[in-house]
Design a protein around this motif. Structure first.
Motif, PDB file in Angstrom:
ATOM      1  N   PHE A  14       0.892  -1.156   0.000  1.00  0.00           N
ATOM      2  CA  PHE A  14       0.000   0.000   0.000  1.00  0.00           C
ATOM      3  C   PHE A  14       0.930   1.205   0.000  1.00  0.00           C
ATOM      4  O   PHE A  14       1.500   1.548   1.052  1.00  0.00           O
ATOM      5  N   LEU A  17       4.159   1.027   2.056  1.00  0.00           N
ATOM      6  CA  LEU A  17       4.020  -0.033   3.057  1.00  0.00           C
ATOM      7  C   LEU A  17       4.022  -1.410   2.394  1.00  0.00           C
ATOM      8  O   LEU A  17       3.155  -1.714   1.567  1.00  0.00           O
ATOM      9  N   ALA A  38      -1.380 -10.888  14.566  1.00  0.00           N
ATOM     10  CA  ALA A  38      -1.767  -9.654  15.241  1.00  0.00           C
ATOM     11  C   ALA A  38      -2.529  -8.737  14.289  1.00  0.00           C
ATOM     12  O   ALA A  38      -2.456  -8.891  13.068  1.00  0.00           O
ATOM     13  N   GLY A  40      -3.207  -5.832  11.948  1.00  0.00           N
ATOM     14  CA  GLY A  40      -2.315  -5.091  11.064  1.00  0.00           C
ATOM     15  C   GLY A  40      -1.232  -5.933  10.413  1.00  0.00           C
ATOM     16  O   GLY A  40      -0.403  -5.420   9.665  1.00  0.00           O
ATOM     17  N   SER A  41      -1.249  -7.256  10.653  1.00  0.00           N
ATOM     18  CA  SER A  41      -0.188  -8.115  10.107  1.00  0.00           C
ATOM     19  C   SER A  41      -0.401  -8.464   8.630  1.00  0.00           C
ATOM     20  O   SER A  41       0.524  -8.977   7.989  1.00  0.00           O
ATOM     21  N   LYS A  43      -3.518 -10.062   7.402  1.00  0.00           N
ATOM     22  CA  LYS A  43      -4.423 -11.198   7.218  1.00  0.00           C
ATOM     23  C   LYS A  43      -5.547 -10.869   6.235  1.00  0.00           C
ATOM     24  O   LYS A  43      -5.827 -11.638   5.317  1.00  0.00           O
ATOM     25  N   THR A  45      -5.706  -8.453   4.035  1.00  0.00           N
ATOM     26  CA  THR A  45      -5.152  -8.172   2.706  1.00  0.00           C
ATOM     27  C   THR A  45      -4.855  -9.485   1.982  1.00  0.00           C
ATOM     28  O   THR A  45      -5.148  -9.628   0.791  1.00  0.00           O
TER      29      THR A  45
HETATM   30  P1  ADP Z   1      -5.055  -7.452   9.477  1.00  0.00           P
HETATM   31  O1  ADP Z   1      -6.250  -7.929   8.743  1.00  0.00           O
HETATM   32  O2  ADP Z   1      -4.075  -8.532   9.810  1.00  0.00           O
HETATM   33  O3  ADP Z   1      -5.413  -6.657  10.702  1.00  0.00           O
HETATM   34  P2  ADP Z   1      -4.693  -5.758   7.164  1.00  0.00           P
HETATM   35  O4  ADP Z   1      -4.471  -6.692   6.043  1.00  0.00           O
HETATM   36  O5  ADP Z   1      -6.036  -5.149   7.287  1.00  0.00           O
HETATM   37  O6  ADP Z   1      -4.244  -6.454   8.531  1.00  0.00           O
HETATM   38  O7  ADP Z   1      -3.651  -4.562   7.076  1.00  0.00           O
HETATM   39  C1  ADP Z   1      -2.269  -4.771   6.915  1.00  0.00           C
HETATM   40  C2  ADP Z   1      -1.571  -3.426   6.855  1.00  0.00           C
HETATM   41  O8  ADP Z   1      -1.982  -2.723   5.700  1.00  0.00           O
HETATM   42  C3  ADP Z   1      -1.896  -2.518   8.037  1.00  0.00           C
HETATM   43  O9  ADP Z   1      -0.742  -1.784   8.330  1.00  0.00           O
HETATM   44  C4  ADP Z   1      -2.996  -1.626   7.485  1.00  0.00           C
HETATM   45  O10 ADP Z   1      -2.998  -0.392   8.142  1.00  0.00           O
HETATM   46  C5  ADP Z   1      -2.594  -1.497   6.039  1.00  0.00           C
HETATM   47  N1  ADP Z   1      -3.732  -1.303   5.139  1.00  0.00           N
HETATM   48  C6  ADP Z   1      -4.787  -2.109   5.025  1.00  0.00           C
HETATM   49  N2  ADP Z   1      -5.639  -1.675   4.067  1.00  0.00           N
HETATM   50  C7  ADP Z   1      -5.089  -0.538   3.573  1.00  0.00           C
HETATM   51  C8  ADP Z   1      -5.479   0.380   2.555  1.00  0.00           C
HETATM   52  N3  ADP Z   1      -6.602   0.211   1.843  1.00  0.00           N
HETATM   53  N4  ADP Z   1      -4.662   1.440   2.336  1.00  0.00           N
HETATM   54  C9  ADP Z   1      -3.522   1.602   3.024  1.00  0.00           C
HETATM   55  N5  ADP Z   1      -3.091   0.765   3.976  1.00  0.00           N
HETATM   56  C10 ADP Z   1      -3.859  -0.298   4.270  1.00  0.00           C
END
Ligand code: ADP
Ligand code: MG
Length: 246
Positions: A14, A17, A38, A40-41, A43, A45
């Motif tokens: 992203f 990131l 955890a 933000g890991s 999952k 995505t």
């Molecule tokens: P989980 O489901 O394990 O909590 P995510 O897959 O939602 O984690 O998010 C993984 C990382 O990507 C996190 O740091 C989150 O903030 C970031 N993130 C998720 N979706 C977006 C997005 N649409 N735009 C920017 N960053 C994102």
């Protein structure tokens, strides 16, 4: 063995990131894979990539033999993949202006051109199967959270998916309703549905998963049978995570 999901060297960003790092993951037909880690890991995505809700930057992905290329590549199979993959979210995402039954009939009629009488019969059968046959003509807001989530599962099943994705399906539920949703998922698994499940319900994972995957900062750092991962985690990150949640 038929591989329903094949991810190789998948990377996803992203912006700057780096959210998924060199993910190698295959899911066999009939397998139940539970993904833990955890907040933000990565999952959500990870499983959102499987049905193309998120694009990825590099590596490769095949879903039921349909290749889905990285961003900028050939996405021709996306519609086919979406037809074959059901998804259930934390928030139930039902259509509020449609009855429960119409919620379930909509996609088969629109996407698969299923005849109304057939879609109706399927919806009734699925509502029975998830234990709410008597709620067909109500609107989502008239149902409890646990009932709404069971409708969401029935809605996904109406498309006869080859694979079901669950993203924390019980996290928005009051504690007393978690069991009824997990029961439906357990039954699906028993019937042989291929499933990828993100959940914090470790009891469910231990009992139902064929394989547990632990993700840390976008990397798979541990995977194995539930007993191996829960009772004898090899990676210190996994150990630390489990000591917090178990
Ligand atoms: P989980 O489901 O394990 O909590 P995510 O897959 O939602 O984690 O998010 C993984 C990382 O990507 C996190 O740091 C989150 O903030 C970031 N993130 C998720 N979706 C977006 C997005 N649409 N735009 C920017 N960053 C994102
Ligand atoms: Mg998530």
């Amino acid at each position: 063995m038929t591989q329903i999901v094949k991810m190789k060297g998948m990377n996803k960003y992203f912006g700057k990131l780096h959210v998924l790092k060199d993910i190698d993951l295959t899911v066999e037909q009939g397998e139940v894979v539970v993904i833990i880690g955890a907040s933000g890991s990565g999952k959500s995505t990870l499983i959102r990539c499987v049905n193309g809700l998120e694009e990825y930057e590099s590596g490769s992905l095949e879903v039921d033999n349909h290749p889905l290329a990285p961003k900028g590549g050939n996405q021709n199979s996306l519609a086919e993949i979406r037809k074959e993959v059901g998804m259930v979210f934390q928030q139930f995402n039902l259509f509020p202006h449609l009855t429960v039954k119409k919620n379930i009939m909509l996609a088969p009629m629109k996407v698969k051109r299923t005849a109304e009488v057939v879609a109706n019969a399927t919806a009734e059968r699925l509502l029975e199967r998830v234990g709410i046959g008597n709620q067909a003509d109500k609107y989502p807001s008239q149902l409890s959270g646990g009932q709404q989530q069971r409708v969401a599962i029935a809605r996904a099943l109406a498309m006869e998916p080859r694979l079901m994705l669950f993203d924390e399906p019980t996290s928005a539920l009051d504690p007393e309703m978690i069991g009824e949703v997990l029961d439906v998922m357990r039954e699906l698994a028993r019937e042989g549905m291929t499933m990828m499940v993100v959940t914090h319900e470790m009891g469910f994972a231990r009992e139902v998963a064929d394989r547990v995957i632990y993700i840390h900062e976008g990397q798979i750092v541990e995977e194995g049978k539930p007993d191996e991962v829960f009772d004898n985690p090899q990676n210190e990150r996994t150990q630390a995570f489990l000591s917090r949640v178990l």
